[in-house]
Motif scaffolding. Structure first.
Motif, PDB file in Angstrom:
ATOM      1  N   PHE A  67     -88.992  45.194 -38.537  1.00 36.46           N
ATOM      2  CA  PHE A  67     -88.350  45.023 -39.141  1.00 36.46           C
ATOM      3  C   PHE A  67     -88.553  45.408 -40.376  1.00 36.46           C
ATOM      4  CE2 PHE A  67     -86.114  43.977 -35.188  1.00 36.46           C
ATOM      5  CZ  PHE A  67     -85.091  44.544 -34.518  1.00 36.46           C
ATOM      6  N   ALA A  68     -88.563  46.449 -40.835  1.00 35.04           N
ATOM      7  CA  ALA A  68     -89.332  46.675 -42.056  1.00 35.04           C
ATOM      8  C   ALA A  68     -90.550  45.421 -42.588  1.00 35.04           C
ATOM      9  CB  ALA A  68     -88.055  46.406 -43.370  1.00 35.04           C
ATOM     10  N   ASN A  69     -91.432  45.747 -41.314  1.00 34.93           N
ATOM     11  CA  ASN A  69     -93.148  45.695 -41.359  1.00 34.93           C
ATOM     12  C   ASN A  69     -92.858  44.025 -42.436  1.00 34.93           C
ATOM     13  OD1 ASN A  69     -95.858  45.797 -41.219  1.00 34.93           O
ATOM     14  ND2 ASN A  69     -95.825  46.474 -43.740  1.00 34.93           N
ATOM     15  N   GLN A  70     -92.065  42.950 -41.442  1.00 36.13           N
ATOM     16  CA  GLN A  70     -91.928  41.997 -42.534  1.00 36.13           C
ATOM     17  C   GLN A  70     -92.599  40.840 -41.187  1.00 36.13           C
ATOM     18  OE1 GLN A  70     -87.415  41.491 -42.048  1.00 36.13           O
ATOM     19  NE2 GLN A  70     -87.439  42.157 -44.534  1.00 36.13           N
ATOM     20  N   GLU A  71     -93.001  41.499 -40.337  1.00 32.84           N
ATOM     21  CA  GLU A  71     -93.872  40.466 -39.166  1.00 32.84           C
ATOM     22  C   GLU A  71     -95.374  40.617 -39.403  1.00 32.84           C
ATOM     23  OE1 GLU A  71     -95.104  37.206 -39.397  1.00 32.84           O
ATOM     24  OE2 GLU A  71     -93.263  36.689 -37.120  1.00 32.84           O
ATOM     25  N   PRO A  72     -96.033  41.160 -40.100  1.00 29.72           N
ATOM     26  CA  PRO A  72     -97.709  42.228 -39.946  1.00 29.72           C
ATOM     27  C   PRO A  72     -98.606  41.690 -39.569  1.00 29.72           C
ATOM     28  CG  PRO A  72     -97.008  40.990 -42.154  1.00 29.72           C
ATOM     29  CD  PRO A  72     -96.249  40.559 -41.836  1.00 29.72           C
ATOM     30  N   GLY A  73     -98.874  40.482 -40.383  1.00 35.38           N
ATOM     31  CA  GLY A  73    -100.055  39.397 -39.393  1.00 35.38           C
ATOM     32  C   GLY A  73     -99.724  39.184 -37.824  1.00 35.38           C
ATOM     33  N   PRO A  74    -101.194  39.110 -37.314  1.00 36.23           N
ATOM     34  CA  PRO A  74    -101.532  38.596 -36.470  1.00 36.23           C
ATOM     35  C   PRO A  74    -101.187  36.658 -35.436  1.00 36.23           C
ATOM     36  CG  PRO A  74    -103.318  38.306 -37.914  1.00 36.23           C
ATOM     37  CD  PRO A  74    -102.422  38.775 -38.855  1.00 36.23           C
ATOM     38  N   GLU A  75    -101.210  36.883 -34.555  1.00 36.19           N
ATOM     39  CA  GLU A  75    -100.391  35.629 -33.999  1.00 36.19           C
ATOM     40  C   GLU A  75    -101.298  33.745 -34.629  1.00 36.19           C
ATOM     41  OE1 GLU A  75    -101.370  38.090 -32.145  1.00 36.19           O
ATOM     42  OE2 GLU A  75     -99.673  38.007 -30.933  1.00 36.19           O
ATOM     43  N   PRO A  76    -102.672  34.077 -34.493  1.00 38.36           N
ATOM     44  CA  PRO A  76    -103.251  32.728 -35.312  1.00 38.36           C
ATOM     45  C   PRO A  76    -102.151  32.793 -37.194  1.00 38.36           C
ATOM     46  CG  PRO A  76    -104.722  33.930 -34.472  1.00 38.36           C
ATOM     47  CD  PRO A  76    -103.627  35.659 -34.802  1.00 38.36           C
ATOM     48  N   GLU A  77    -102.216  33.428 -37.603  1.00 42.09           N
ATOM     49  CA  GLU A  77    -101.701  34.052 -39.168  1.00 42.09           C
ATOM     50  C   GLU A  77    -100.089  33.354 -38.891  1.00 42.09           C
ATOM     51  OE1 GLU A  77    -100.026  37.378 -42.306  1.00 42.09           O
ATOM     52  OE2 GLU A  77    -102.641  37.101 -41.983  1.00 42.09           O
ATOM     53  N   ILE A  78     -99.069  33.711 -38.010  1.00 43.26           N
ATOM     54  CA  ILE A  78     -98.201  33.752 -37.439  1.00 43.26           C
ATOM     55  C   ILE A  78     -97.972  32.022 -37.313  1.00 43.26           C
ATOM     56  CG2 ILE A  78     -96.007  34.726 -36.148  1.00 43.26           C
ATOM     57  CD1 ILE A  78     -97.468  37.152 -36.273  1.00 43.26           C
ATOM     58  N   ALA A  79     -98.853  31.659 -36.239  1.00 44.09           N
ATOM     59  CA  ALA A  79     -98.426  30.299 -35.707  1.00 44.09           C
ATOM     60  C   ALA A  79     -98.901  29.510 -37.726  1.00 44.09           C
ATOM     61  CB  ALA A  79    -100.047  29.557 -35.179  1.00 44.09           C
ATOM     62  N   ALA A  80     -99.827  29.720 -38.282  1.00 40.94           N
ATOM     63  CA  ALA A  80     -99.853  29.120 -39.181  1.00 40.94           C
ATOM     64  C   ALA A  80     -99.279  28.809 -40.021  1.00 40.94           C
ATOM     65  CB  ALA A  80    -101.201  29.600 -39.888  1.00 40.94           C
ATOM     66  N   PHE A  81     -97.716  29.692 -40.327  1.00 38.71           N
ATOM     67  CA  PHE A  81     -96.903  30.217 -41.196  1.00 38.71           C
ATOM     68  C   PHE A  81     -96.051  29.253 -41.182  1.00 38.71           C
ATOM     69  CE2 PHE A  81     -92.894  31.211 -42.679  1.00 38.71           C
ATOM     70  CZ  PHE A  81     -93.437  31.670 -43.341  1.00 38.71           C
ATOM     71  N   CYS A  82     -96.310  29.395 -39.917  1.00 39.39           N
ATOM     72  CA  CYS A  82     -94.166  28.597 -39.008  1.00 39.39           C
ATOM     73  C   CYS A  82     -94.967  26.414 -39.052  1.00 39.39           C
ATOM     74  CB  CYS A  82     -94.013  29.217 -37.397  1.00 39.39           C
ATOM     75  SG  CYS A  82     -93.598  30.523 -37.377  1.00 39.39           S
ATOM     76  N   GLN A  83     -95.978  26.546 -39.030  1.00 45.76           N
ATOM     77  CA  GLN A  83     -96.138  24.698 -38.427  1.00 45.76           C
ATOM     78  C   GLN A  83     -96.132  24.849 -40.550  1.00 45.76           C
ATOM     79  OE1 GLN A  83     -98.193  22.810 -39.333  1.00 45.76           O
ATOM     80  NE2 GLN A  83     -97.164  21.721 -38.552  1.00 45.76           N
ATOM     81  N   THR A  84     -96.929  25.251 -41.002  1.00 40.77           N
ATOM     82  CA  THR A  84     -96.698  24.879 -42.711  1.00 40.77           C
ATOM     83  C   THR A  84     -95.881  25.102 -43.377  1.00 40.77           C
ATOM     84  OG1 THR A  84     -97.806  27.098 -43.394  1.00 40.77           O
ATOM     85  CG2 THR A  84    -100.047  25.612 -42.519  1.00 40.77           C
ATOM     86  N   GLN A  85     -95.043  25.993 -42.979  1.00 44.63           N
ATOM     87  CA  GLN A  85     -93.757  26.201 -43.919  1.00 44.63           C
ATOM     88  C   GLN A  85     -92.272  25.477 -43.309  1.00 44.63           C
ATOM     89  OE1 GLN A  85     -94.297  27.647 -47.064  1.00 44.63           O
ATOM     90  NE2 GLN A  85     -96.412  27.263 -46.896  1.00 44.63           N
ATOM     91  N   TYR A  86     -92.765  25.310 -42.126  1.00 43.14           N
ATOM     92  CA  TYR A  86     -91.477  24.851 -41.468  1.00 43.14           C
ATOM     93  C   TYR A  86     -91.503  24.550 -40.821  1.00 43.14           C
ATOM     94  CZ  TYR A  86     -89.284  28.603 -43.936  1.00 43.14           C
ATOM     95  OH  TYR A  86     -88.950  29.578 -44.746  1.00 43.14           O
ATOM     96  N   ASP A  87     -92.534  23.577 -40.499  1.00 42.30           N
ATOM     97  CA  ASP A  87     -92.883  22.297 -39.366  1.00 42.30           C
ATOM     98  C   ASP A  87     -92.700  23.012 -37.716  1.00 42.30           C
ATOM     99  OD1 ASP A  87     -94.423  20.458 -38.591  1.00 42.30           O
ATOM    100  OD2 ASP A  87     -92.929  18.644 -39.416  1.00 42.30           O
ATOM    101  N   VAL A  88     -93.157  24.473 -37.861  1.00 43.05           N
ATOM    102  CA  VAL A  88     -92.141  24.923 -36.417  1.00 43.05           C
ATOM    103  C   VAL A  88     -92.911  24.143 -35.057  1.00 43.05           C
ATOM    104  CG1 VAL A  88     -92.302  26.032 -34.940  1.00 43.05           C
ATOM    105  CG2 VAL A  88     -91.289  27.135 -36.730  1.00 43.05           C
ATOM    106  N   SER A  89     -92.422  23.466 -33.854  1.00 38.69           N
ATOM    107  CA  SER A  89     -93.039  23.190 -32.983  1.00 38.69           C
ATOM    108  C   SER A  89     -92.580  23.116 -31.925  1.00 38.69           C
ATOM    109  CB  SER A  89     -92.962  20.765 -33.063  1.00 38.69           C
ATOM    110  OG  SER A  89     -91.509  20.545 -32.897  1.00 38.69           O
ATOM    111  N   PHE A  90     -91.408  24.054 -32.265  1.00 44.69           N
ATOM    112  CA  PHE A  90     -90.705  24.976 -30.687  1.00 44.69           C
ATOM    113  C   PHE A  90     -91.638  25.930 -30.664  1.00 44.69           C
ATOM    114  CE2 PHE A  90     -88.862  27.323 -34.386  1.00 44.69           C
ATOM    115  CZ  PHE A  90     -88.929  28.028 -33.988  1.00 44.69           C
TER     116      PHE A  90
END
Length: 159
Positions: A67-90
């Motif tokens: 959807f509109a190229n809104q998740e272009p990065g590789p998995e490590p980048e996605i995981a880091a973003f989720c953890q640092t920006q939203y403290d995602v642990s799920f």
């Protein structure tokens, strides 16, 4: 197929995981993206996860770049973003496709079990949510704009 338990998906760390590992839990399965106007929903998803995980609930996040190229990065980048920006642990899974010929088998099942508005099978945008009962069956599909907190009564009724 009558439940999600016969399927598997690759976690964001690259390990294949059977969805049967979630047998007996209430699940919220969401296609997510890091660069979307709805990305702040990560905070609400994390709050649901932290509130109900000890009662047998899990949020499963599936990054998608369809959807509109809104998740272009590789998995490590996605995981880091989720953890640092939203403290995602799920649990987060590897990037998948939710529409078209490359649709992940999980999303083929979810869309057939709970079609969208006017019977449409297609996922319309990031943060479409599927609520799954303890038997691995789809209870309901929620539109991307439905805030996670709105699902609280439905989740509690299944716990």
């Amino acid at each position: 197929m009558t439940s999600i338990y016969g399927l598997s998906a690759r976690r964001i760390d690259g390990v294949e995981q059977s969805l049967a590992d979630y047998r007996g839990k209430v699940l919220l399965i969401v296609n997510v993206a890091s660069r979307c106007g709805l990305t702040p929903q990560y905070a609400g998803l994390e709050k649901l996860w932290r509130t109900y995980r000890d009662r047998g609930f899990a949020v499963l996040g599936f990054p998608c770049n369809q959807f509109a190229n809104q998740e272009p990065g590789p998995e490590p980048e996605i995981a880091a973003f989720c953890q640092t920006q939203y403290d995602v642990s799920f649990p987060l899974f590897a990037k998948i496709e939710v529409n078209g010929p490359g649709t992940h088998p999980l999303y083929r099942y979810l869309k057939s079990a709970a079609p969208g508005l006017l019977g449409s099978a297609a996922i319309k945008w990031n943060f479409t949510k599927f609520l799954i009962d303890r038997q691995g069956r789809v209870v309901r599909r929620y539109a991307p704009t439905v805030e996670p907190k709105v699902l609280t009564p439905a989740i509690e009724s299944l716990l």
